[in-house]
Design an enzyme around this catalytic site. Sequence first.
Site, short mmCIF file in Angstrom:
data_model
loop_
_atom_site.label_atom_id
_atom_site.label_comp_id
_atom_site.label_asym_id
_atom_site.label_seq_id
_atom_site.Cartn_x
_atom_site.Cartn_y
_atom_site.Cartn_z
N CYS A 2 3.49 -14.52 -0.26
CA CYS A 2 2.28 -15.27 0.03
C CYS A 2 1.98 -15.19 1.52
O CYS A 2 2.82 -14.76 2.32
CB CYS A 2 2.43 -16.73 -0.38
SG CYS A 2 2.78 -16.97 -2.14
N GLY A 28 -1.30 -11.63 -0.85
CA GLY A 28 -1.54 -12.29 -2.12
C GLY A 28 -3.00 -12.26 -2.50
O GLY A 28 -3.86 -12.57 -1.68
N ASN A 101 5.57 -19.93 1.66
CA ASN A 101 5.82 -18.52 1.34
C ASN A 101 7.32 -18.35 1.15
O ASN A 101 8.10 -18.58 2.07
CB ASN A 101 5.33 -17.63 2.49
CG ASN A 101 5.74 -16.18 2.30
OD1 ASN A 101 5.84 -15.69 1.17
ND2 ASN A 101 5.97 -15.47 3.39
N GLY A 102 7.74 -17.98 -0.05
CA GLY A 102 9.16 -17.79 -0.31
C GLY A 102 9.55 -18.31 -1.68
O GLY A 102 8.71 -18.47 -2.57
N TYR A 257 6.87 -2.52 2.82
CA TYR A 257 5.65 -2.60 2.01
C TYR A 257 4.71 -3.74 2.38
O TYR A 257 3.51 -3.53 2.55
CB TYR A 257 6.03 -2.72 0.53
CG TYR A 257 4.86 -2.92 -0.42
CD1 TYR A 257 4.09 -1.84 -0.83
CD2 TYR A 257 4.53 -4.18 -0.89
CE1 TYR A 257 3.01 -2.00 -1.69
CE2 TYR A 257 3.45 -4.36 -1.76
CZ TYR A 257 2.70 -3.27 -2.17
OH TYR A 257 1.64 -3.45 -3.01
N THR A 303 0.16 2.16 2.11
CA THR A 303 1.32 1.74 2.87
C THR A 303 2.18 2.90 3.34
O THR A 303 2.84 2.80 4.37
CB THR A 303 2.19 0.77 2.04
OG1 THR A 303 1.33 -0.08 1.29
CG2 THR A 303 3.07 -0.05 2.92
N ASP A 365 5.74 7.92 -1.15
CA ASP A 365 5.36 6.53 -1.38
C ASP A 365 6.33 5.63 -0.63
O ASP A 365 7.43 6.06 -0.24
CB ASP A 365 5.38 6.19 -2.87
CG ASP A 365 4.41 5.06 -3.22
OD1 ASP A 365 3.86 4.43 -2.29
OD2 ASP A 365 4.19 4.82 -4.42
N ASP A 366 5.92 4.36 -0.42
CA ASP A 366 6.80 3.45 0.31
C ASP A 366 8.02 3.08 -0.50
O ASP A 366 9.12 2.90 0.04
CB ASP A 366 6.02 2.19 0.72
CG ASP A 366 5.34 1.53 -0.46
OD1 ASP A 366 6.02 0.84 -1.23
OD2 ASP A 366 4.11 1.71 -0.62
#
Length: 503
Positions: A2, A28, A101-102, A257, A303, A365-366
């Site tokens: 988030c 998000g 966030n978490g 990412y 990314t 790709d990442d």
Amino acid sequence: MCGIVGIVGKSPANQRLYDALTVLQHRGQDAAGIATESEGELYVRKGSGLVRDAFQQPDMVELRGNVGIGHVRYPTAGCDSASEAQPFYVNAPYGICLAHNGNLTNAVELAEVLTREDRRHLNTTSDSEVLLNVLASELQRIGTLRVTAGDVFAALSALYRRCRGGYAVVAMIIGHGIIGFRDPNGIRPLVLGQRETPKGTEWMLASENVALDMLAFKLVRNIGPGEAVFIDEQGHLHSQQCVATVRHTPCIFEYVYFARPDSIIDNISVYRARMRMGDRLAEKILRERPDHDIDVVIPIPDTSRTSALQVAQRLGLKYREGFTKNRYIGRTFIMPGQDMRQRSVRRKLNAIDFEFRGKDVLLVDDSIVRGTTSAQIIELAREAGAKKVYFASAAPPVRFPNVYGIDMPAASELIASGRSLEEIRGFIGADWLIYQDLDDLVAACRHDDAAITEFDTSCFSGEYVTGDVTREYLQRLQLERSDEAKARRSAGRRTPLRVVHGS
């Protein structure tokens, strides 16, 4: 994952909170919310979708006041309805709003204690609401009409003793100010910014410094692991280290990412870290296939671009943009539900035939999480005429779920879980597959100025830095995170109305 933001300003905060959330939109896309306060009145607007969808002009006008917090969310385990959009609010004591966030690894146990002993009511399954009620419960014990900075830090010290996991938080105590704090491992990021105006000093907290940059706030520093700050409504900053013993292990997937490339997290440039990932990956390619037949290096936007460019340069190959991206389709990794992710790939990417026709291409790709997106991209490359399609991941195999706020799928849905490299290659349909080594990824993210020697690499290594993640916890998480479980929850839920407070 988030994005969070908080502002204590000298002028209306509504537009600036909105703008900051748009900059953090990559963290998000499922829901967004803003809460502001003016003269003891609380104003909250939150809804589903992108920031631009969640807020209309009448909503913005109603978000009064110079102090506020905001949040953008993608759904985590058991928390994916519009009614669980943040910020959350409790009216006692003082009135508190919180954005988080978490993920708390002991949320279930905390919820039971809150209900049984603290006599607090929980209305959702969100661990963010649990975190808010722990904070409220500890502030309630103070029992004074107004709280001081010392009171806030005492409550947060108690919160740290109770809460485990990875978290970065901004909270607003109505009529008092804004709090920001970070878990003792510093797993999730949080930065502090400052701006001088003719009316006085303004302060800002955000998940990434890019939000500060676009609002002309100067980055003061990162909030440290186990540290809390309290900014009162007069603009005075107070800070305290609330946890004596910390082990700073930021989440390495931020650099792989999630974070924007122009962000600097814990004094480590995301852009430069991704450059070094590309360098390390190219070195491994040369070790394993010194006589490779690669004609061109093509990134999977967006990314992986930085890493792919470095791979091409180190290999002495052409770098080409072989995919055109529809900017109006969200990031597939953080889209809820496998069906939606699969449908979005072809709507999001279109191959440019000229860059593939008759060539042996290396796609970079990442990372590779479920593998289904990678398989569809390889199929697009073949349809565009590629002779051979090689695939490189700038990150190691993702074999374990992340429990600190990234809603990676259940272990059974991770393509690398329990599979060999050859089995993964066969599943995605590549002619050759190469992954970054974990030691090389850690080395790429290290930087002397950051004084960080280790990271949370749990999704690659299975080593959880908080030391409290059990087999039983992971089994319960698998039941909650599988796409099948999410579909069942979605089917049994009515669509809630937009939440409106303080009108």
